[in-house]
Design a protein around this motif. Structure first.
Motif, PDB file in Angstrom:
ATOM      1  N   THR A 150     -14.234 -40.203  -5.845  1.00  0.00           N
ATOM      2  CA  THR A 150     -13.437 -39.074  -6.301  1.00  0.00           C
ATOM      3  C   THR A 150     -13.459 -39.006  -7.834  1.00  0.00           C
ATOM      4  O   THR A 150     -13.127 -39.982  -8.504  1.00  0.00           O
ATOM      5  N   CYS A 151     -13.854 -37.869  -8.365  1.00  0.00           N
ATOM      6  CA  CYS A 151     -13.824 -37.659  -9.815  1.00  0.00           C
ATOM      7  C   CYS A 151     -12.374 -37.382 -10.212  1.00  0.00           C
ATOM      8  O   CYS A 151     -11.781 -36.402  -9.749  1.00  0.00           O
ATOM      9  N   CYS A 154     -11.574 -33.654 -11.941  1.00  0.00           N
ATOM     10  CA  CYS A 154     -11.398 -32.454 -11.108  1.00  0.00           C
ATOM     11  C   CYS A 154     -10.800 -32.757  -9.751  1.00  0.00           C
ATOM     12  O   CYS A 154     -10.498 -31.832  -8.993  1.00  0.00           O
ATOM     13  N   ARG A 155     -10.664 -34.056  -9.414  1.00  0.00           N
ATOM     14  CA  ARG A 155     -10.103 -34.511  -8.130  1.00  0.00           C
ATOM     15  C   ARG A 155     -10.943 -34.077  -6.931  1.00  0.00           C
ATOM     16  O   ARG A 155     -10.432 -33.902  -5.833  1.00  0.00           O
ATOM     17  N   GLU A 156     -12.250 -33.911  -7.125  1.00  0.00           N
ATOM     18  CA  GLU A 156     -13.153 -33.564  -6.032  1.00  0.00           C
ATOM     19  C   GLU A 156     -14.132 -34.701  -5.776  1.00  0.00           C
ATOM     20  O   GLU A 156     -14.365 -35.553  -6.640  1.00  0.00           O
ATOM     21  N   GLU A 157     -14.692 -34.688  -4.574  1.00  0.00           N
ATOM     22  CA  GLU A 157     -15.631 -35.736  -4.180  1.00  0.00           C
ATOM     23  C   GLU A 157     -16.965 -35.575  -4.909  1.00  0.00           C
ATOM     24  O   GLU A 157     -17.490 -34.465  -5.032  1.00  0.00           O
ATOM     25  N   THR A 159     -21.019 -36.169  -5.304  1.00  0.00           N
ATOM     26  CA  THR A 159     -22.223 -36.359  -4.502  1.00  0.00           C
ATOM     27  C   THR A 159     -23.386 -36.618  -5.448  1.00  0.00           C
ATOM     28  O   THR A 159     -23.320 -36.317  -6.647  1.00  0.00           O
ATOM     29  N   SER A 162     -24.658 -33.657  -7.518  1.00  0.00           N
ATOM     30  CA  SER A 162     -23.895 -33.217  -8.695  1.00  0.00           C
ATOM     31  C   SER A 162     -24.183 -34.065  -9.930  1.00  0.00           C
ATOM     32  O   SER A 162     -23.561 -33.866 -10.969  1.00  0.00           O
ATOM     33  N   HIS A 174     -18.136 -36.595 -12.617  1.00  0.00           N
ATOM     34  CA  HIS A 174     -19.099 -35.493 -12.608  1.00  0.00           C
ATOM     35  C   HIS A 174     -19.642 -35.265 -14.022  1.00  0.00           C
ATOM     36  O   HIS A 174     -18.885 -35.367 -15.002  1.00  0.00           O
ATOM     37  N   CYS A 177     -17.871 -32.257 -15.577  1.00  0.00           N
ATOM     38  CA  CYS A 177     -16.487 -32.599 -15.931  1.00  0.00           C
ATOM     39  C   CYS A 177     -16.456 -33.412 -17.226  1.00  0.00           C
ATOM     40  O   CYS A 177     -15.599 -33.195 -18.097  1.00  0.00           O
TER      41      CYS A 177
END
Length: 203
Positions: A150-151, A154-157, A159, A162, A174, A177
């Motif tokens: 988890t980044c 941005c609180r997103e997973e 991959t 990315s 990221h 980010c």
């Protein structure tokens, strides 16, 4: 908002021009001081207008605008440069017509400090982003599965597609980010390590 800014800009422009023509026709007077104060206020209105337009453009975009912070940095640098030029020009004129304006020393010093900080922010952010693009390693899909992917920016997973980047302190984020983060500050979002200093120590 734009109506208010336009009205303020028009009023400041009118007062600047009025002070200028009054000085030309009647000679040196207190209008010189007022004219430069209105010019400083006009620069402030211009700064607020630029920031407002950048924020509105960002809100209208469906996707995150990565270069917004860059334009904000350059806007800050430009406005502080304008303020320094205005204060310097004011001191020169006052020396020619009257005496050195002691009351302008403090705001001029503050403008110079703000300009120096804005310049350093631009240089350090570009240096950190260049180091991230050329020196920081990408994290593979296998490495992501073995860690919390988890980044925290941005609180997103994250991959592998990315292109997540590993910082010298071993934290992973990221790439886009990190680019936005480095445009504001050059520390790790997790541990607050100075990225450039850590990078120099490792290399």
């Amino acid at each position: 908002m734009m109506t208010v800014l336009a009205a303020l800009g028009f009023a400041d422009s009118y007062f600047v021009s009025s002070a200028y023509f009054t000085t030309l026709t009647r000679g040196a007077s207190s209008q010189i001081v007022f004219g430069f104060e209105y010019a400083i206020l006009l620069a402030l209105v211009l700064h607020v207008t630029i920031k407002y337009l950048l924020h509105m453009h960002d809100l209208r975009n469906t996707q995150s605008w990565d270069n917004k912070a860059v334009y904000l940095l350059y806007a800050e640098l430009f406005i502080n440069l304008v303020r320094c030029i205005l204060y310097g020009f004011f001191a020169v004129i006052m020396l020619r017509v009257h005496t050195f304006p002691l009351f302008s020393v403090r705001p001029f010093y503050q403008s110079v400090r703000a300009l120096h900080k804005a310049f350093l922010d631009v240089v350090l952010s570009r240096r950190a982003i260049n180091a991230m693009n050329s020196q920081f390693s990408n994290v593979t899909a296998e490495e992501l599965t073995a860690m919390d992917a988890t980044c925290i920016i941005c609180r997103e997973e994250m991959t592998a597609e990315s292109s997540p980047k590993r910082l010298p302190c071993s934290h992973v984020f990221h790439a886009h980010c990190l680019r936005s983060w480095f445009q504001r500050q050059q520390t790790c979002p997790t541990c607050r390590t100075d990225i450039w200093r850590k990078f120099v120590q490792i290399s």
